[in-house]
Design an enzyme around this catalytic site. Structure first.
Site, short mmCIF file in Angstrom:
data_model
loop_
_atom_site.label_atom_id
_atom_site.label_comp_id
_atom_site.label_asym_id
_atom_site.label_seq_id
_atom_site.Cartn_x
_atom_site.Cartn_y
_atom_site.Cartn_z
CG HIS A 17 40.02 35.57 29.43
ND1 HIS A 17 40.11 34.26 29.86
CD2 HIS A 17 39.04 36.14 30.18
CE1 HIS A 17 39.24 34.05 30.83
NE2 HIS A 17 38.57 35.17 31.04
CE LYS A 41 34.00 32.90 38.14
NZ LYS A 41 34.71 33.51 37.00
NE ARG A 91 31.16 35.85 29.21
CZ ARG A 91 31.50 35.07 30.22
NH1 ARG A 91 32.24 34.02 30.00
NH2 ARG A 91 31.09 35.30 31.44
CB SER A 128 37.72 30.18 32.62
OG SER A 128 38.42 31.22 32.04
O1 PNS Z 1 37.15 36.49 35.94
P1 PNS Z 1 36.29 36.78 37.14
O2 PNS Z 1 36.21 35.55 38.03
O3 PNS Z 1 34.93 37.32 36.78
O4 PNS Z 1 37.07 37.93 37.95
C1 PNS Z 1 36.51 38.49 39.12
C2 PNS Z 1 37.53 39.37 39.85
C3 PNS Z 1 38.76 38.57 40.27
C4 PNS Z 1 37.93 40.51 38.93
C5 PNS Z 1 36.76 39.91 41.09
O5 PNS Z 1 36.37 38.84 41.89
C6 PNS Z 1 37.61 40.88 41.91
O6 PNS Z 1 37.74 42.04 41.55
N1 PNS Z 1 38.18 40.37 43.02
C7 PNS Z 1 38.99 41.16 43.92
C8 PNS Z 1 38.22 41.46 45.22
C9 PNS Z 1 37.35 42.70 45.05
O7 PNS Z 1 37.82 43.78 44.74
N2 PNS Z 1 36.05 42.51 45.28
C10 PNS Z 1 35.06 43.57 45.14
C11 PNS Z 1 34.51 43.60 43.73
S1 PNS Z 1 33.37 44.90 43.53
#
Ligand code: PNS
Length: 166
Positions: A17, A41, A91, A128
């Site tokens: 990250h 998650k 990745r 993570s």
């Molecule tokens: O590190 P991660 O878990 O891949 O991050 C995912 C994250 C937090 C960026 C994603 O879940 C997110 O954008 N959540 C906010 C809610 C949202 O906008 N959902 C629609 C995504 S298209």
């Protein structure tokens, strides 16, 4: 002023990250690391506030980076912050389907584009969730996460990162 968002759950922030955040900070005037709960998650290790604190510690050397928590839709947060781009690390091909789908949804919802940065090869295996799992069972993750984050993990898993006492 070009502002980019680096969103994620960062539970906890890894060296992978940090590499993406540092590289994003070279290309944009202002970078907001946007920390949120990923609704997919369900098991988290650190609270959002501790994740924010750890990110602040490890990005202290980057003057154009700040760390914010958000709830709700990423695109709403991006609009509120005046961000013109979302930046994510890729990745491997296994990331691609999910990331492309989110990028297209976010674009559809708001017009905000997502830029992908290829992860540095030495971090392509790193996540993570794997760090949490390995640390919980006493594996050595000290080369995969910043020192201060490792110290927090040790604290959490009773000083030996084995999780035996937790
Ligand atoms: O590190 P991660 O878990 O891949 O991050 C995912 C994250 C937090 C960026 C994603 O879940 C997110 O954008 N959540 C906010 C809610 C949202 O906008 N959902 C629609 C995504 S298209």
């Amino acid at each position: 002023m070009a502002t980019a968002l680096c969103p994620g759950s960062f539970d906890p922030v890894t060296n992978g990250h940090l590499d993406i955040i540092e590289r994003t900070a070279r290309h944009f005037d202002d970078v907001i690391v946007a920390v949120s709960r990923n609704p997919q998650k369900t098991k988290s290790l650190f609270t959002l506030e501790i994740r924010q604190e750890m990110l602040r510690e490890v990005t202290d050397h980057l003057p154009n980076v700040r760390i914010e928590l958000f709830t709700g839709l990423l695109v709403d947060f991006a609009r509120d912050q005046g961000a013109m781009a979302i930046v994510k690390g890729l990745r491997a091909i296994s990331d691609f389907d999910y990331e492309l789908q989110m990028a297209q949804m976010n674009q559809q919802l708001s017009g905000i584009d997502t830029f992908f940065i290829s992860t540095s090869p030495q971090y392509s295996f790193l996540s993570s969730s794997l760090v949490r799992e390995v640390a919980r069972f006493g594996g050595d993750v000290s080369t995969m996460i910043p020192k201060s984050v490792h110290a927090r993990l040790l604290e959490l898993f009773d000083g030996d990162a084995s999780g035996k006492g937790a």
